[in-house]
Enzyme design. Structure first.
Site, mmCIF file in Angstrom:
data_model
loop_
_atom_site.group_PDB
_atom_site.id
_atom_site.type_symbol
_atom_site.label_atom_id
_atom_site.label_comp_id
_atom_site.label_asym_id
_atom_site.label_seq_id
_atom_site.Cartn_x
_atom_site.Cartn_y
_atom_site.Cartn_z
ATOM 1 N N GLU A 8 -10.105 5.651 3.038
ATOM 2 C CA GLU A 8 -10.906 4.559 3.574
ATOM 3 C C GLU A 8 -9.965 3.392 3.802
ATOM 4 O OE1 GLU A 8 -10.527 5.095 0.347
ATOM 5 O OE2 GLU A 8 -9.694 3.113 -0.093
ATOM 6 N N LYS A 48 0.811 -1.221 0.000
ATOM 7 C CA LYS A 48 0.000 0.000 0.000
ATOM 8 C C LYS A 48 0.848 1.276 0.000
ATOM 9 C CE LYS A 48 -4.220 -1.737 0.029
ATOM 10 N NZ LYS A 48 -5.116 -1.556 -1.145
ATOM 11 N N SER A 62 1.501 -9.775 -0.887
ATOM 12 C CA SER A 62 1.213 -8.336 -0.850
ATOM 13 C C SER A 62 1.411 -7.708 0.521
ATOM 14 C CB SER A 62 -0.205 -8.077 -1.343
ATOM 15 O OG SER A 62 -1.124 -8.840 -0.599
#
Lengths: 264, 405
Positions: free
Chosen positions: B117, B95, B384
């Site tokens: 969010e 991210k 990830s």
């Protein structure tokens, strides 16, 4: 001339401002919702905006979100909302605008929606999340079916966007008074009236101002430079308070009458 | 032999074939147009590129390694398995690639407040991190159900100086957090930058997030070539909204002989009705500003998704994945909660890596896929994120013991 055009023409003749009342279809249930719509019309609303409930109403505040939830929990659908409009048409002739988010229209099928909505007696359609850029997949079909495509303008739309919105639509221009979501407010920002006047000057369509208007006095001041005021959450709150009780529609009728009184 | 293809999506208005677009309230249109222009300008500015690559290297710790999973590969007796280690990036997931890019963009645009969010909390943490680094005010919307499931990340965001705003509406998960963030944005649109963490949302977000994440695929392609030579047979990644998958897929899209496999959350099972498998089981619709596949009922009402992993618990998916699916360029499968837990267990015990539950879905399917392939072939699985955030869920599920043998 559509029924919406006629209504604005006759308001102008009488020197009045219009009143648009928003209610969510199926809130608190189908039968009571129809009584509330009739009460709003009897109270003097010039136009009804019938909300098609959606599970994720991103442009709405808590009041209308809760109304959508109540309606969906009691089984409201596009088909049933259109059936309500058809019932309403048996007793009332004021213009009805269907208001909603795109996905329920899209799933119902645009050609099928246009056919059924027109047959039910709807006069206009406003889809919150279908801006000018994406409207080609619905607006032409709505207009071809003989209904008005109601465009939106907001305080962040520059003159170019407002012109295109007006050009792409008919009936009236829905002017969002503030940046934000729907919901009753106690006052509108001072710049709202200047902004309304500016847009009114640029629009060949009548202008209805909405978002935040909750009292007769606010309706009067909001409509001062426009052709109509939209009152939504404040009416929905009456439905929320009274639910399916027999006193509810009468309470709404009285409130609508007090709003309209200030617009004459 | 399959030829390479040209791939140039989306078009100038953000459409990936029939998907994508900008289905938002009029109030947001001006902001999206402003954002699109600012992004376009930044992406052709060498100073911006230099600043971003500097931060990616020195702050986020890129390039992340690519590791050969020897024991896991031997156990499967099939294709060699390589792991792209996004779990080693700063904040513990991919991210950060996107939040650094968008954070720099927000700063350039003069926005002093950022909202976001978050589902699993990884995007929230990465946003809070970048806001601390750049000195920008930060508020993160998070469903109260996710707050319960991801306590550690909530605490991390608060430690980083960010406000975490609980969302109580709907399913109290990622979808509702996104509704609430959009409501905040529509209200404060002139001063606030909305930093979306996935390849979902209205144009230009799906493109922008993909571009910032494609550093994963560029590195993976280079690293694979230098270790093995050529290209892997398949690339596997989990798909919630789809950012890590778009990130690793993108450079491989024109290389048609590389299979691209997205793994969704089958939750309790695809036929149970409790899953997050939007591409496998959803239908075309419009949610959160773009047209894509959506988990919905016959009336177009959005249904609640379910997954053991908060990051895959989303009834929508990025529009580019919808395009890659319908064009046949990528394939999408789904893995149940139980299978994901097995994937988690295998990677932990055979490779010494605790993956995030989201990534465990990719691991579980990757292992299965490799087993059916030849030893001369190889696959790359995108890990990830790391699994520390999921410790509470895991200990609840395992009762302190092991999940599978």
């Amino acid at each position: 001339m559509s029924r919406i055009d006629d209504a604005f023409a006759s308001l102008k003749e009488r020197g009045e401002k219009g009143l648009v009342v928003y209610l969510t279809a199926g809130d608190p249930n189908a039968a009571a919702s129809l009584s509330y719509l009739r009460a709003a019309a009897d109270g003097g609303a010039d136009f009804l905006e019938v909300g098609i409930p959606f599970s994720d109403p991103m442009a709405d505040g808590p009041t209308i979100e809760a109304a959508s939830r109540r309606a969906l929990d009691r089984g409201m659908t596009m088909g049933r909302a259109l059936a309500m409009v058809r019932e309403l048409r048996k007793t009332h002739s004021l213009p009805v605008v269907l208001f909603g988010y795109y996905n329920p229209f899209f799933r119902y099928g645009i050609p099928r929606f246009c056919r059924d909505a027109k047959a039910a007696g709807a006069d206009g359609v406003l889809v919150v999340d279908l801006p000018y850029e994406e409207s080609a997949e619905m607006a032409p079909a709505v207009r071809k079916a003989g209904m008005d495509w109601i465009p939106l303008a907001s305080p962040t739309s520059g003159p170019g966007r407002i012109r295109r919105a007006v050009d792409s639509g008919s009936g009236f221009l829905y002017l969002i008074s503030v940046t934000g979501i729907t919901g009753a407010r106690t006052s509108l920002p001072p710049e709202a009236s200047a902004w309304t006047r500016a847009v009114k000057g640029r629009s060949r369509l009548p202008v209805a101002v909405g978002f935040g208007i909750s009292t007769p006095a606010m309706a009067r001041s909001a409509a001062r430079f426009a052709d109509a005021a939209v009152v939504g959450s404040a009416c929905v709150k009456i439905v929320e308070k009274h639910g399916a009780s027999r006193t509810g529609p009468e309470a709404l009728r009285r409130f609508v009458r007090s709003l309209k009184k200030e617009l004459r | 032999m399959l030829r390479n293809i040209k791939y140039n999506m989306p078009n100038h208005v953000g459409h990936f074939g029939p998907f994508g677009g900008r289905y938002v309230a009029e109030t947001l249109m001006a902001a999206l147009i402003e954002l699109e222009a600012a992004y376009k300008k930044a992406s052709s500015d060498r100073k911006f590129a230099k600043m971003l690559s500097g931060l990616l290297r020195n702050y986020a710790g890129r390039p992340t390694p690519m590791d050969f999973a020897r024991r896991l590969s031997e156990k499967g007796k099939g294709a060699k398995i390589f792991l792209k280690r996004e779990d080693l990036a700063h904040t513990g997931s991919h991210k950060i690639n996107n939040t650094l890019g968008q954070g720099l963009l927000a700063d350039r645009m003069g926005k002093r407040r950022i909202i976001a969010e978050t589902g699993a909390g990884q995007h929230g943490v990465a946003t809070a991190t970048v806001c601390a680094k750049l000195g920008i005010e930060c508020a993160v919307y998070m469903g109260s159900e996710d707050i319960r499931r991801q306590e550690l990340n909530v605490f991390r965001m608060r430690l980083l100086g960010s406000e975490v705003i609980p969302v109580e509406s709907g399913s109290k998960t990622l979808k509702d957090a996104m509704n609430e963030a959009l409501r905040d944005w529509v209200t404060n649109v002139r001063t606030t930058y909305y930093l979306i963490g996935s390849t979902a949302g209205p144009h230009p977000y799906p493109v922008m997030v993909r571009d910032f994440q494609s550093v994963i695929g560029k590195e993976a392609m280079r690293q694979y070539r230098s270790v093995e030579g050529g290209l892997p047979s398949a690339v596997v990644a989990c798909v919630g909204g789809g950012s890590n998958a778009m990130g690793i897929f993108t450079p491989f899209i024109p290389r048609k002989k590389v299979r691209l496999v997205g793994v969704e959350a089958a939750g309790h099972g695809l036929s149970s009705g409790r899953h997050g498998a939007t591409l496998c089981r959803g239908r075309v619709g419009v949610l959160h500003g773009s047209k894509s596949f959506v988990i919905q009922d016959g009336d177009g009402q959005i249904r609640e998704a379910h997954s053991i992993s908060a990051g895959l618990d989303y009834p929508g998916v990025g529009p580019e994945h919808a395009f890659l699916k319908t064009s046949g360029r990528a394939e999408y499968v789904a893995v149940t909660d139980e299978q994901a837990l097995e994937g988690f267990d295998l990677l932990s015990r055979y490779e010494g890596i605790l993956p995030a539950l989201e990534s465990s879905h990719a691991v579980a399917h990757g292992i299965r896929l490799a087993r059916g392939m030849r030893r001369s072939q190889s696959i790359v699985i995108n890990v990830s994120g790391r699994g520390d955030k999921d410790i509470a869920i895991l200990s609840e599920r395992m009762g302190g013991g092991r999940v599978a043998d």
